[in-house]
Write a protein that holds these residues in place. Structure first.
Motif, PDB file in Angstrom:
ATOM      1  N   PHE A 142       0.794  -1.220   0.000  1.00  0.00           N
ATOM      2  CA  PHE A 142       0.000   0.000   0.000  1.00  0.00           C
ATOM      3  C   PHE A 142       0.831   1.277   0.000  1.00  0.00           C
ATOM      4  O   PHE A 142       0.347   2.317  -0.423  1.00  0.00           O
ATOM      5  CB  PHE A 142      -0.975  -0.002   1.181  1.00  0.00           C
ATOM      6  N   ILE A 143       2.048   1.226   0.468  1.00  0.00           N
ATOM      7  CA  ILE A 143       2.857   2.443   0.510  1.00  0.00           C
ATOM      8  C   ILE A 143       3.671   2.620  -0.767  1.00  0.00           C
ATOM      9  O   ILE A 143       3.728   3.700  -1.337  1.00  0.00           O
ATOM     10  CB  ILE A 143       3.777   2.446   1.747  1.00  0.00           C
ATOM     11  N   TYR A 144       4.298   1.545  -1.227  1.00  0.00           N
ATOM     12  CA  TYR A 144       5.247   1.677  -2.318  1.00  0.00           C
ATOM     13  C   TYR A 144       4.744   1.254  -3.682  1.00  0.00           C
ATOM     14  O   TYR A 144       5.377   1.558  -4.684  1.00  0.00           O
ATOM     15  CB  TYR A 144       6.518   0.880  -1.993  1.00  0.00           C
ATOM     16  N   MET A 145       3.642   0.558  -3.751  1.00  0.00           N
ATOM     17  CA  MET A 145       3.208  -0.013  -5.025  1.00  0.00           C
ATOM     18  C   MET A 145       2.934   1.037  -6.099  1.00  0.00           C
ATOM     19  O   MET A 145       3.430   0.905  -7.211  1.00  0.00           O
ATOM     20  CB  MET A 145       1.972  -0.886  -4.816  1.00  0.00           C
ATOM     21  N   SER A 146       2.159   2.051  -5.783  1.00  0.00           N
ATOM     22  CA  SER A 146       1.858   3.040  -6.822  1.00  0.00           C
ATOM     23  C   SER A 146       3.122   3.785  -7.246  1.00  0.00           C
ATOM     24  O   SER A 146       3.327   4.039  -8.436  1.00  0.00           O
ATOM     25  CB  SER A 146       0.776   4.017  -6.354  1.00  0.00           C
ATOM     26  N   TYR A 147       3.986   4.132  -6.293  1.00  0.00           N
ATOM     27  CA  TYR A 147       5.259   4.785  -6.632  1.00  0.00           C
ATOM     28  C   TYR A 147       6.082   3.883  -7.549  1.00  0.00           C
ATOM     29  O   TYR A 147       6.614   4.329  -8.561  1.00  0.00           O
ATOM     30  CB  TYR A 147       6.052   5.109  -5.363  1.00  0.00           C
ATOM     31  N   TYR A 148       6.171   2.620  -7.194  1.00  0.00           N
ATOM     32  CA  TYR A 148       6.948   1.658  -7.965  1.00  0.00           C
ATOM     33  C   TYR A 148       6.412   1.520  -9.391  1.00  0.00           C
ATOM     34  O   TYR A 148       7.173   1.555 -10.360  1.00  0.00           O
ATOM     35  CB  TYR A 148       6.928   0.303  -7.247  1.00  0.00           C
ATOM     36  N   LEU A 149       5.102   1.367  -9.520  1.00  0.00           N
ATOM     37  CA  LEU A 149       4.523   1.177 -10.852  1.00  0.00           C
ATOM     38  C   LEU A 149       4.691   2.402 -11.742  1.00  0.00           C
ATOM     39  O   LEU A 149       4.940   2.284 -12.940  1.00  0.00           O
ATOM     40  CB  LEU A 149       3.043   0.807 -10.727  1.00  0.00           C
ATOM     41  N   ILE A 150       4.568   3.584 -11.166  1.00  0.00           N
ATOM     42  CA  ILE A 150       4.652   4.809 -11.957  1.00  0.00           C
ATOM     43  C   ILE A 150       6.103   5.196 -12.237  1.00  0.00           C
ATOM     44  O   ILE A 150       6.465   5.506 -13.376  1.00  0.00           O
ATOM     45  CB  ILE A 150       3.904   5.960 -11.255  1.00  0.00           C
ATOM     46  N   GLY A 208      -3.149   2.798 -11.450  1.00  0.00           N
ATOM     47  CA  GLY A 208      -4.366   2.775 -10.640  1.00  0.00           C
ATOM     48  C   GLY A 208      -5.208   1.539 -10.910  1.00  0.00           C
ATOM     49  O   GLY A 208      -5.758   0.930  -9.988  1.00  0.00           O
ATOM     50  N   LEU A 209      -5.296   1.139 -12.172  1.00  0.00           N
ATOM     51  CA  LEU A 209      -6.035  -0.082 -12.523  1.00  0.00           C
ATOM     52  C   LEU A 209      -5.368  -1.323 -11.945  1.00  0.00           C
ATOM     53  O   LEU A 209      -6.052  -2.274 -11.564  1.00  0.00           O
ATOM     54  CB  LEU A 209      -6.165  -0.213 -14.038  1.00  0.00           C
ATOM     55  N   CYS A 210      -4.041  -1.306 -11.887  1.00  0.00           N
ATOM     56  CA  CYS A 210      -3.317  -2.446 -11.307  1.00  0.00           C
ATOM     57  C   CYS A 210      -3.688  -2.615  -9.835  1.00  0.00           C
ATOM     58  O   CYS A 210      -3.956  -3.730  -9.376  1.00  0.00           O
ATOM     59  CB  CYS A 210      -1.814  -2.244 -11.439  1.00  0.00           C
ATOM     60  N   LEU A 211      -3.710  -1.514  -9.104  1.00  0.00           N
ATOM     61  CA  LEU A 211      -4.108  -1.582  -7.694  1.00  0.00           C
ATOM     62  C   LEU A 211      -5.578  -1.970  -7.571  1.00  0.00           C
ATOM     63  O   LEU A 211      -5.962  -2.745  -6.699  1.00  0.00           O
ATOM     64  CB  LEU A 211      -3.840  -0.249  -7.005  1.00  0.00           C
ATOM     65  N   LEU A 212      -6.414  -1.445  -8.454  1.00  0.00           N
ATOM     66  CA  LEU A 212      -7.838  -1.760  -8.423  1.00  0.00           C
ATOM     67  C   LEU A 212      -8.096  -3.225  -8.750  1.00  0.00           C
ATOM     68  O   LEU A 212      -8.957  -3.856  -8.124  1.00  0.00           O
ATOM     69  CB  LEU A 212      -8.595  -0.852  -9.399  1.00  0.00           C
ATOM     70  N   GLY A 255      -6.315  -5.746  -8.052  1.00  0.00           N
ATOM     71  CA  GLY A 255      -6.045  -6.506  -6.841  1.00  0.00           C
ATOM     72  C   GLY A 255      -7.154  -6.382  -5.815  1.00  0.00           C
ATOM     73  O   GLY A 255      -7.555  -7.366  -5.186  1.00  0.00           O
ATOM     74  N   GLN A 256      -7.673  -5.183  -5.642  1.00  0.00           N
ATOM     75  CA  GLN A 256      -8.722  -4.966  -4.650  1.00  0.00           C
ATOM     76  C   GLN A 256     -10.034  -5.640  -5.061  1.00  0.00           C
ATOM     77  O   GLN A 256     -10.761  -6.158  -4.212  1.00  0.00           O
ATOM     78  CB  GLN A 256      -8.936  -3.469  -4.423  1.00  0.00           C
ATOM     79  N   ILE A 257     -10.323  -5.650  -6.345  1.00  0.00           N
ATOM     80  CA  ILE A 257     -11.523  -6.343  -6.830  1.00  0.00           C
ATOM     81  C   ILE A 257     -11.385  -7.848  -6.585  1.00  0.00           C
ATOM     82  O   ILE A 257     -12.313  -8.497  -6.089  1.00  0.00           O
ATOM     83  CB  ILE A 257     -11.784  -6.034  -8.316  1.00  0.00           C
ATOM     84  N   ALA A 258     -10.219  -8.400  -6.915  1.00  0.00           N
ATOM     85  CA  ALA A 258      -9.986  -9.832  -6.680  1.00  0.00           C
ATOM     86  C   ALA A 258     -10.099 -10.157  -5.194  1.00  0.00           C
ATOM     87  O   ALA A 258     -10.691 -11.175  -4.816  1.00  0.00           O
ATOM     88  CB  ALA A 258      -8.609 -10.238  -7.210  1.00  0.00           C
ATOM     89  N   ASP A 259      -9.565  -9.288  -4.347  1.00  0.00           N
ATOM     90  CA  ASP A 259      -9.637  -9.480  -2.898  1.00  0.00           C
ATOM     91  C   ASP A 259     -11.090  -9.431  -2.426  1.00  0.00           C
ATOM     92  O   ASP A 259     -11.530 -10.262  -1.630  1.00  0.00           O
ATOM     93  CB  ASP A 259      -8.808  -8.411  -2.195  1.00  0.00           C
ATOM     94  N   GLY A 260     -11.844  -8.468  -2.932  1.00  0.00           N
ATOM     95  CA  GLY A 260     -13.243  -8.323  -2.531  1.00  0.00           C
ATOM     96  C   GLY A 260     -14.104  -9.507  -2.916  1.00  0.00           C
ATOM     97  O   GLY A 260     -15.050  -9.864  -2.205  1.00  0.00           O
ATOM     98  N   ILE A 261     -13.783 -10.136  -4.016  1.00  0.00           N
ATOM     99  CA  ILE A 261     -14.532 -11.318  -4.450  1.00  0.00           C
ATOM    100  C   ILE A 261     -14.085 -12.549  -3.662  1.00  0.00           C
ATOM    101  O   ILE A 261     -14.902 -13.369  -3.235  1.00  0.00           O
ATOM    102  CB  ILE A 261     -14.348 -11.548  -5.964  1.00  0.00           C
ATOM    103  N   THR A 262     -12.790 -12.675  -3.445  1.00  0.00           N
ATOM    104  CA  THR A 262     -12.227 -13.866  -2.817  1.00  0.00           C
ATOM    105  C   THR A 262     -12.505 -13.947  -1.322  1.00  0.00           C
ATOM    106  O   THR A 262     -12.770 -15.034  -0.794  1.00  0.00           O
ATOM    107  CB  THR A 262     -10.698 -13.916  -3.053  1.00  0.00           C
ATOM    108  N   THR A 263     -12.470 -12.822  -0.612  1.00  0.00           N
ATOM    109  CA  THR A 263     -12.597 -12.830   0.847  1.00  0.00           C
ATOM    110  C   THR A 263     -13.854 -13.534   1.351  1.00  0.00           C
ATOM    111  O   THR A 263     -13.766 -14.430   2.190  1.00  0.00           O
ATOM    112  CB  THR A 263     -12.489 -11.398   1.406  1.00  0.00           C
ATOM    113  N   PRO A 264     -15.060 -13.183   0.871  1.00  0.00           N
ATOM    114  CA  PRO A 264     -16.235 -13.893   1.393  1.00  0.00           C
ATOM    115  C   PRO A 264     -16.275 -15.367   0.989  1.00  0.00           C
ATOM    116  O   PRO A 264     -16.775 -16.209   1.742  1.00  0.00           O
ATOM    117  CB  PRO A 264     -17.428 -13.127   0.818  1.00  0.00           C
ATOM    118  N   TRP A 316      -0.875  -9.914 -12.101  1.00  0.00           N
ATOM    119  CA  TRP A 316      -0.206 -10.385 -10.884  1.00  0.00           C
ATOM    120  C   TRP A 316      -0.756  -9.775  -9.599  1.00  0.00           C
ATOM    121  O   TRP A 316      -0.868 -10.477  -8.588  1.00  0.00           O
ATOM    122  CB  TRP A 316       1.312 -10.217 -10.982  1.00  0.00           C
ATOM    123  N   PRO A 317      -1.136  -8.496  -9.572  1.00  0.00           N
ATOM    124  CA  PRO A 317      -1.766  -8.002  -8.338  1.00  0.00           C
ATOM    125  C   PRO A 317      -3.098  -8.699  -8.027  1.00  0.00           C
ATOM    126  O   PRO A 317      -3.431  -8.910  -6.865  1.00  0.00           O
ATOM    127  CB  PRO A 317      -1.983  -6.512  -8.610  1.00  0.00           C
TER     128      PRO A 317
END
Length: 146
Positions: free
Chosen positions: A29-37, A48-52, A54-63, A117-118
């Motif tokens: 969460f701290i370095y990923m956007s800096y690293y990608l850009i 931003g889509l790369c981070l998104l 990952g969050q979409i995959a997490d939101g589907i997988t968690t429940p 990969w994210p």
């Protein structure tokens, strides 16, 4: 002092186990956007889509993982199966994100790599997180089967 039947050793063991979780999350969460850009040189929109992704995959997988980790009994333990499977996804995907790859000048290939990969990482992350955090309720000796 023993609180709720949980000794200091058990508390320390749980805290140490959570260290890797927090270390990985801080990198993410701290370095990923800096690293990608700035290092990978993706556009801000794609980063931003790369981070998104990952969050979409997490939101589907968690429940899904939460539901099945309560329902499925495995020989290695109810939660351990998800922890191991998640770790098998987290380790290679985390390395693929941070180590990089030579895309032979293909921006589309680079974009796809860092979009996929994210998402894979976060599927594994959800499995590890849910299994790990579900153990909290099982730490107390009063909740253990006698």
């Amino acid at each position: 002092m023993i609180r709720d039947g949980v000794t200091k050793v058990v508390q320390l063991g749980y805290a140490v186990g959570h260290f890797a979780n927090d270390l990985c999350a801080s990198m993410w969460f701290i370095y990923m956007s800096y690293y990608l850009i700035n290092v990978v040189q993706l556009s801000q929109n794609v980063a931003g889509l790369c981070l998104l992704s990952g969050q979409i995959a997490d939101g589907i997988t968690t429940p899904i993982v939460g539901y099945f980790s309560d329902k499925i009994e495995c020989p290695c333990g109810k939660r351990n199966t998800w922890y191991y499977l998640g770790s098998c996804l987290v380790i290679p995907s985390f390395l693929c994100i941070w180590v990089g790859f030579n895309f032979f000048g293909s921006q589309e290939g680079k974009n796809a790599w860092y979009l996929i990969w994210p998402a894979i990482f976060n599927v594994g992350w959800a499995s590890v997180q849910i299994a790990h955090l579900a153990i909290v309720n099982q730490l107390s000796y009063s909740n253990r089967k006698r």
